[in-house]
Enzyme design. Structure first.
Site, PDB file in Angstrom:
ATOM      1  N   ASP A  21       0.710  -1.198  -0.191  1.00 54.28           N
ATOM      2  CA  ASP A  21      -0.177  -0.078   0.049  1.00 54.28           C
ATOM      3  C   ASP A  21       1.055   1.290  -0.020  1.00 54.28           C
ATOM      4  O   ASP A  21       0.823   1.965   0.899  1.00 54.28           O
ATOM      5  CB  ASP A  21      -0.918   0.073   1.107  1.00 54.28           C
ATOM      6  CG  ASP A  21      -0.181  -0.155   2.528  1.00 54.28           C
ATOM      7  OD1 ASP A  21       0.915  -0.483   2.613  1.00 54.28           O
ATOM      8  OD2 ASP A  21      -0.850   0.352   3.567  1.00 54.28           O
ATOM      9  N   ASP A  26       6.796   1.112   1.889  1.00 50.35           N
ATOM     10  CA  ASP A  26       6.465  -0.025   0.805  1.00 50.35           C
ATOM     11  C   ASP A  26       7.672   0.335  -0.614  1.00 50.35           C
ATOM     12  O   ASP A  26       7.963  -0.640  -1.228  1.00 50.35           O
ATOM     13  CB  ASP A  26       5.223   0.018   0.448  1.00 50.35           C
ATOM     14  CG  ASP A  26       3.973  -0.283   1.586  1.00 50.35           C
ATOM     15  OD1 ASP A  26       3.599  -1.322   1.895  1.00 50.35           O
ATOM     16  OD2 ASP A  26       3.960   0.851   2.230  1.00 50.35           O
ATOM     17  N   ASN A  50      -2.279   2.599   3.734  1.00 46.52           N
ATOM     18  CA  ASN A  50      -1.830   3.965   3.985  1.00 46.52           C
ATOM     19  C   ASN A  50      -2.700   5.070   3.259  1.00 46.52           C
ATOM     20  O   ASN A  50      -2.646   6.435   3.848  1.00 46.52           O
ATOM     21  CB  ASN A  50      -0.281   4.035   3.389  1.00 46.52           C
ATOM     22  CG  ASN A  50       0.646   3.307   4.416  1.00 46.52           C
ATOM     23  OD1 ASN A  50       0.451   3.191   5.494  1.00 46.52           O
ATOM     24  ND2 ASN A  50       1.457   2.508   3.630  1.00 46.52           N
ATOM     25  N   THR A 135       3.331  -6.179   2.558  1.00 52.31           N
ATOM     26  CA  THR A 135       3.770  -5.091   3.426  1.00 52.31           C
ATOM     27  C   THR A 135       2.626  -4.225   3.515  1.00 52.31           C
ATOM     28  O   THR A 135       2.851  -3.083   3.950  1.00 52.31           O
ATOM     29  CB  THR A 135       4.889  -4.454   2.799  1.00 52.31           C
ATOM     30  OG1 THR A 135       4.444  -3.848   1.553  1.00 52.31           O
ATOM     31  CG2 THR A 135       6.013  -5.076   2.675  1.00 52.31           C
ATOM     32  N   PHE A 176      -0.332  -1.395  12.610  1.00 53.07           N
ATOM     33  CA  PHE A 176      -1.280  -0.648  11.756  1.00 53.07           C
ATOM     34  C   PHE A 176      -1.819  -1.826  10.611  1.00 53.07           C
ATOM     35  O   PHE A 176      -3.119  -1.966  10.354  1.00 53.07           O
ATOM     36  CB  PHE A 176      -0.755   0.424  10.956  1.00 53.07           C
ATOM     37  CG  PHE A 176      -1.603   1.033   9.694  1.00 53.07           C
ATOM     38  CD1 PHE A 176      -2.449   1.884  10.181  1.00 53.07           C
ATOM     39  CD2 PHE A 176      -1.364   0.934   8.395  1.00 53.07           C
ATOM     40  CE1 PHE A 176      -3.239   2.362   8.940  1.00 53.07           C
ATOM     41  CE2 PHE A 176      -1.973   1.310   7.354  1.00 53.07           C
ATOM     42  CZ  PHE A 176      -3.092   2.082   7.678  1.00 53.07           C
ATOM     43  N   ASN A 177      -1.041  -2.562   9.866  1.00 52.26           N
ATOM     44  CA  ASN A 177      -0.950  -3.317   8.973  1.00 52.26           C
ATOM     45  C   ASN A 177      -1.947  -4.677   9.484  1.00 52.26           C
ATOM     46  O   ASN A 177      -3.092  -4.971   8.545  1.00 52.26           O
ATOM     47  CB  ASN A 177      -0.205  -3.965   8.206  1.00 52.26           C
ATOM     48  CG  ASN A 177       0.745  -3.308   7.425  1.00 52.26           C
ATOM     49  OD1 ASN A 177       0.431  -2.175   7.030  1.00 52.26           O
ATOM     50  ND2 ASN A 177       2.098  -3.504   7.274  1.00 52.26           N
ATOM     51  N   HIS A 249       9.771   0.234   7.823  1.00 51.81           N
ATOM     52  CA  HIS A 249       9.339  -1.066   8.406  1.00 51.81           C
ATOM     53  C   HIS A 249       9.450  -2.125   7.205  1.00 51.81           C
ATOM     54  O   HIS A 249       9.943  -3.087   7.225  1.00 51.81           O
ATOM     55  CB  HIS A 249       7.995  -0.879   8.677  1.00 51.81           C
ATOM     56  CG  HIS A 249       7.553  -0.158   9.897  1.00 51.81           C
ATOM     57  ND1 HIS A 249       7.850  -0.275  11.137  1.00 51.81           N
ATOM     58  CD2 HIS A 249       7.078   1.437   9.768  1.00 51.81           C
ATOM     59  CE1 HIS A 249       7.511   0.934  11.888  1.00 51.81           C
ATOM     60  NE2 HIS A 249       7.041   2.100  11.111  1.00 51.81           N
ATOM     61  N   ASP A 250       8.899  -1.686   6.212  1.00 52.25           N
ATOM     62  CA  ASP A 250       8.582  -2.882   4.995  1.00 52.25           C
ATOM     63  C   ASP A 250       9.612  -3.567   4.344  1.00 52.25           C
ATOM     64  O   ASP A 250       9.485  -4.453   4.151  1.00 52.25           O
ATOM     65  CB  ASP A 250       7.392  -1.996   4.174  1.00 52.25           C
ATOM     66  CG  ASP A 250       6.249  -1.702   4.503  1.00 52.25           C
ATOM     67  OD1 ASP A 250       5.654  -2.425   5.663  1.00 52.25           O
ATOM     68  OD2 ASP A 250       5.585  -0.928   3.847  1.00 52.25           O
TER      69      ASP A 250
HETATM   70  C1  BDR Z   1       3.285  -0.457   8.519  1.00 54.78           C
HETATM   71  O1  BDR Z   1       2.088   0.558   8.270  1.00 54.78           O
HETATM   72  C2  BDR Z   1       2.320   1.379   7.372  1.00 54.78           C
HETATM   73  O2  BDR Z   1       2.093   2.747   7.311  1.00 54.78           O
HETATM   74  C3  BDR Z   1       3.782   1.191   6.767  1.00 54.78           C
HETATM   75  O3  BDR Z   1       3.774   1.194   5.410  1.00 54.78           O
HETATM   76  C4  BDR Z   1       3.939  -0.175   7.421  1.00 54.78           C
HETATM   77  O4  BDR Z   1       3.659  -1.201   6.250  1.00 54.78           O
HETATM   78  C5  BDR Z   1       4.095  -0.060   9.861  1.00 54.78           C
HETATM   79  O5  BDR Z   1       3.142  -0.191  10.841  1.00 54.78           O
HETATM   80 CA    CA Z   2       3.007  -0.731   4.094  1.00 58.09          CA
END
Ligand code: BDR
Ligand code: CA
Length: 328
Positions: A21, A26, A50, A135, A176-177, A249-250
């Protein structure tokens, strides 16, 4: 035990399908995957998260146009979670989902297939089982698993960014994901497929400091400028929250396939909370084996941060040289 086909020296590239996303991190995950000689990116699918799906798909096409990799097929996926109401994150990634440096308009369109249709076609035609690298929210992957049980054997495993054993980021308990689509995450974690989880335990250690994104910029050229600006944008948001750097993160989900030696991992049984009053979307890891259940995930808990930065700088250098040479 969990990983039959992580690439080794001399092995042919491991086929992967990326799903996300974009989103700054990402985008950087895909920069890393598309530069890795040990991976072959078969296709990319998009999901809302996102930003809404139209924006994440548009951003994906802009990223591939920037990279001159419009040969990679892109399919738009789920516009909403399986059950939950959609959540988006403009506070983190901006209104476009990928605010910051100017990007080219897409030179191609998404294919007509849905994400599930494209993934199914690529899985059927791949010469060997494929790793899925989600991701974003796990909606597309869960929908694939539900729609095509006959293709599970064509999936080598799922290397995902999501969750956190020790904490959340969107709520105290949930990352979040996973929070965007907990029901999809539950399907994935209960699928029985090999899982590699890059959650907040590791990704919040995968921070880029200002000198790191300046090292990216120092590669030189317009592409390196864009990646450095993405990192800078991501840093500003996190720095205002008190982070020393930007937790990128991703790309850690890609690192689990291309450089697992820079991660510290622990196999454990992980369950997704879908019902909790305070902890919906939490990934509950059985760290001490108290359930007696066999591990279902290899969870990354630590990373060699400097090696991580170097992997991304090297990926940016590879793309920059290819783009400057006009080669694909
Ligand atoms: C995840 O949430 C999104 O905002 C980032 O792209 C990442 O995949 C981190 O919590
Ligand atoms: Ca992401």
């Amino acid at each position: 035990m969990i990983d039959p086909s992580t690439p080794g020296a001399g092995a042919s590239p491991v086929p992967v399908i990326l799903d996300g996303d974009p989103g700054h991190d990402d985008a950087i995950a895909w920069v890393l995957a598309l530069a890795a000689p040990t991976l072959e990116v078969l296709g990319i699918t998009t999901v809302g998260g996102n930003a809404p799906l139209e924006k994440t798909t548009y951003n994906t096409l802009r990223i591939l146009t920037l990279l001159d990799r419009t040969d990679v097929p892109v399919a738009a996926g789920a516009s909403r979670p399986l059950v939950a109401e959609p959540i988006v994150a403009p506070s983190v990634h901006g209104e476009s989902g990928l605010d910051g440096p100017e990007l080219p308009e897409p030179a191609v369109q998404a294919v007509q297939e849905t994400a599930v249709e494209l993934m199914a076609r690529l899985l059927r035609s791949a010469s060997r089982p494929v790793w899925l690298v989600p991701t974003g929210a796990l909606t597309n992957v869960a929908a694939l698993l539900l729609a095509h049980p006959e293709l599970h054997a064509r999936i080598a495993g799922i290397s995902l960014m999501g969750g956190g054993i020790q904490r959340g980021n969107w709520t105290p308990a949930a990352e979040f994901n996973i929070l965007v689509d907990p029901e999809a995450a539950k399907i994935v974690f209960e699928s029985g497929l090999p899982l590699k989880m890059a959650g907040l335990d590791v990704t919040e250690r995968a921070q880029f400091l200002p000198e790191d994104f300046e090292a990216v910029r120092a590669v030189g050229g317009p592409f390196a400028e864009v990646v450095a600006d993405w990192l800078h944008f991501f840093y500003e948001f996190h720095h205002a929250l008190g982070y020393a750097g930007a937790p990128v993160h991703d790309p850690v989900a890609v690192v689990a396939l291309i450089a697992p030696e820079i991660l510290q991992t622990q196999e454990m049984f992980v369950q997704v909370e879908t019902a909790g009053q305070y902890a919906r979307g939490a990934t509950i890891g059985d760290v001490y084996g108290s359930t007696g259940r066999a591990p279902n995930a290899e969870v990354a808990m630590g990373i060699d941060r400097e090696a991580y930065v170097e992997l991304i700088v090297t990926a940016v250098r590879r793309h920059s040289e290819r783009l400057a040479g006009g080669k694909r």
